[in-house]
Design an enzyme around this catalytic site. Structure first.
Site, PDB file in Angstrom:
ATOM      1  CG  ASP A 102      -1.758   1.195   1.377  1.00 55.96           C
ATOM      2  OD1 ASP A 102      -2.345   1.605   0.365  1.00 55.96           O
ATOM      3  OD2 ASP A 102      -1.819   1.756   2.478  1.00 55.96           O
ATOM      4  CG  ASP A 105      -1.031   1.761   7.154  1.00 50.57           C
ATOM      5  OD1 ASP A 105      -1.634   1.661   6.066  1.00 50.57           O
ATOM      6  OD2 ASP A 105      -0.807   2.850   7.716  1.00 50.57           O
TER       7      ASP A 105
END
Length: 735
Positions: free
Chosen positions: A423, A623
């Site tokens: 990400d 995350d």
């Protein structure tokens, strides 16, 4: 070790016979469930032995400072020393007939000598070796054959044969007599017990060292806390702190639990979480973490998470669970061990038959001795230790580097990873975006424009929204209440502020909300996006109102981490919901192999699945909550410790410091651990493959070479020690 066999008392694993070990993260204040380190499916609420392997059951993880329970180590050590003291003179007396000057001494082969050997060996076999017989007998009853089955049969056969030979020698044929009496092997039975005890002591000491990582983590938490109550401070044990308690933290103290500062201020050293040595300033409203170290100031905090719910407690539990988990490669050892014992029993029986048929005189003595030696040397203890010892040491080593392995399967799979999907926000970047540009359209007041946008974003959980709110406050803008707030995943937000309808999001979101004429704003956004900024489009009362530009700086360690990962042979793919231009700028700066932008959470899952269907071994690092599905879809999910709890729960590996360099460490750890496991399995298989034929007598026709049961016992113990020693090398592996 047997992860799955559980009990609340010490004992042996019912599957493999190994002693169950105490989990150093066990909390004595709560009712314990005991499990086998090698067989996690075995659980019980009382201490005992594993019904499959005979190991002593160990308590499952909890969060408390461990009370060192080395009772089994003390017991085995006591048995080893006492049996060693008895076995030494026994061995000397039994071997005197091999000394030329003593060979013809009458007392060497006298009844007194034989009775002395019987008296010295009996407590060694029946008392010192009692745990082995208990585990072996249970293995027969439960039909879970293991190393203790072979030890019990081997030692028992040598001892009982000697007892019968001494007490009723008349039952033996003339061909088995030496000096008119049948041979006895008390010294072999006793020395084998001593050697097995030595192996157990070395193993228990080694396994106690593998828990040092957990103990070091637990030692970060203070044993007591200063509770603020009844107009004063009272020192209370840490396990008595409850959620909502007010606690005082004075200069130099460790923060006792996770919570929020309610009074005072200080600087707190948080290197255990962030890896940064510089203290972080803490004031009223700031969060503090248990185990971090307070600086010169003093403050009062409110406890929010205590015991195993704290970050430190979660880390301890993750490490403990991982150390007890089983790697898929363990299945190979289990399958081999499952058929190994019956095969060994068959080989032992065949050895007996062949020596009785083809061997030299005394045939019966040779047949019994060699059959017993086969049972002893074939004990699969080294095979059983090969995988669990490496996993325990490897997981502990990772914890010391801030790499938390949730289970052994993740550690094994990580070795094969070829593609890493990441990400952007919070993984490659700091995850703390800043408001860089406020660009209202003609006809809109800049302050009014920012006030309405920030007021709307205060209800959003997106990190870019927080950046807008924070930027507005820094500019002195007063935030107002929002009505009719609505959020569309991967699209934008809409709400009413002071009677005005405000929308913020992507152009497609605004168009879906019937906002037109966005072309001019899109043209303005191109330049911002080419600078690596994220442009957020704002509409007020159905009309395009302007752009807010937010930038999320790349972490200072990301460039180095990407370089390390690519050097390890990984392809790096970035998946982000951000626009293509911004994503392309970040990808170019970092030298990524591929990038997919403007992708929704479901799209991340689909992309990970597509990569796997193409034959790639995929790990995913993220995350946020939106990363959780993709983390679960990947072969190995890697969560940033600075991210959300959902992400960490979905991942097999967590990086405490939120630093991508931890992935390179995790991969090196995985490769080192799996290499170590293969070395151990090779040693164990090779040992048995070579040892069994030798003691069975395959070399006797050519070289006249035989190994006594005593030497077979020594070789068996040394094989276990070699596996343990090799596993402990992981403690010093460079990551």
């Amino acid at each position: 070790m047997c992860p799955g066999v559980e009990s609340d008392r010490p004992g042996d694993c019912p599957k493999c016979g190994m002693a169950l070990e105490r989990n150093p993260a066990w909390k004595a204040a709560t009712k314990a469930i005991y499990t086998c380190p090698m067989h996690p499916e075995i659980e019980q609420d009382l201490p005992g032995d594993c019904p499959k392997c005979g190991m002593t059951l160990v308590p499952k993880a909890g969060m408390a400072a461990p009370e060192e329970d080395d009772s089994e180590l003390r017991d085995m050590t006591r048995r080893m020393w006492i049996s060693g003291v008895l076995a030494l003179p026994l061995f000397i007396v039994a071997m005197l007939h091999l000394v030329p000057s003593m060979a013809h001494a009458s007392w060497v082969v006298s009844d007194a000598s034989r009775w002395m050997q019987f008296i010295l060996s009996t407590p060694v076999v029946l008392w010192a070796g009692a745990p082995f017989f208990r585990r072996g007998w249970r293995s027969l009853i439960t039909r879970h054959f293991n190393m203790w089955t072979l030890i019990m049969l081997g030692v028992g056969a040598a001892y009982l044969f000697s007892v019968v030979a001494m007490l009723v020698p008349s039952v033996f044929p003339e061909s088995m007599l030496m000096h008119g009496k049948p041979a006895i092997y008390f010294e072999a039975a006793a020395v084998i017990v001593v050697l097995v005890l030595l192996g157990q002591v070395l193993e228990l000491r080694a396994r106690s060292r593998t828990g040092s990582a957990i103990k070091a983590l637990l030692n970060l938490a203070p044993p007591t806390a200063r509770q603020v109550a009844d107009g004063g401070d009272h020192e209370v044990p840490l396990d008595q702190v409850k959620v909502g308690d007010w606690l005082r933290v004075v200069p130099g103290d460790k923060v006792p639990v996770d919570g929020e500062v309610v009074e005072g201020h200080s600087n707190v050293e948080e290197s255990m979480i962030t890896g940064e040595p510089l203290p972080v300033e803490k004031a009223v409203g700031d969060k503090v973490t248990g185990g971090t170290v307070n600086g010169p100031g003093s403050f009062i905090m409110r406890a929010e998470r205590v015991g195993s719910d704290t970050l430190l407690g979660q880390i301890v539990n993750m490490v403990a669970e991982a150390q007890r988990s089983r790697a898929p490669i363990q299945g190979l050892a289990d399958k081999v061990a499952g058929i190994f014992v019956p095969v060994v029993l068959a080989v032992s029986g065949l050895t007996f038959v062949l020596w009785m048929w083809l061997g030299p005189e005394p045939r019966l003595a040779h047949a019994i001795v060699n059959a017993v030696a086969v049972l002893i040397i074939a004990c699969p203890c080294a095979l059983g230790l090969a995988t669990p010892m490496s996993i325990m040491v490897g997981v502990g080593r990772g914890a010391q580097e801030g790499v938390l392995v949730k289970n052994a399967e993740a550690l094994e799979r990580l070795e094969e990873i070829t593609t890493l999907v990441v990400d952007k926000t919070g993984t490659l970047t700091q995850g703390k975006p800043k408001l860089m540009d406020v660009m209202p359209s003609d006809g809109f007041d800049p302050n009014e424009f920012l006030r309405l946008a920030a007021s709307l974003e205060q209800n959003s959980e997106h990190p870019l929204a927080a950046a807008i709110v924070e930027g507005a406050k820094d500019r002195g803008v007063v935030i107002e209440a929002v009505k009719d707030f609505r959020s569309v995943t991967a699209g934008g937000v809409v709400g009413t502020i002071a009677g005005r309808v405000v929308m913020i999001g992507k152009p497609d979101f605004l168009r879906n909300e019937k906002v037109g004429n966005l072309e001019a704003l899109e043209a303005s956004a191109v330049k911002l996006q080419e600078e690596g900024k994220t442009a957020m489009f704002v509409a007020i009362d159905g009309k395009p109102a302007g752009i807010l530009a937010v930038a999320d700086p790349i972490k200072s360690t990301t460039v180095e981490a990407i370089r390390d990962l690519q050097a390890l042979g990984l392809k790096i793919v970035m998946l982000t919901g951000d626009n293509r231009r911004t994503a392309a700028v970040v990808a170019k700066q970092l030298g990524l192999d591929a990038v997919e932008a403007e992708i929704e959470p479901a799209g991340k899952v689909a992309h990970v699945k597509k990569l796997r269907e193409e034959g790639k071994h995929v790990a995913m690092a993220g995350d946020g909550i939106n990363d959780a599905p993709a983390l679960s879809e990947a072969e190995v999910g890697i969560a940033m410790g600075t991210g959300t709890d959902v992400a960490m729960q979905s991942a097999g590996i967590t990086l405490v410091k939120g630093d991508l360099r931890g992935i390179a460490k995790a991969i090196r750890l995985s490769r080192a651990t799996m290499r170590n496991i293969r070395q151990n399995l090779f040693f164990a298989f090779l040992y048995n493959a070579l040892g069994i034929p030798v003691v069975a007598g395959v070399l006797y026709p050519f070289f006249g070479l035989l190994l006594s049961p005593m030497l077979a016992g020594a070789a068996m113990s040394l094989s276990s020690v070699s596996v343990i020693t090799n596993a402990l090398r992981l403690r010093s592996v460079k990551l």
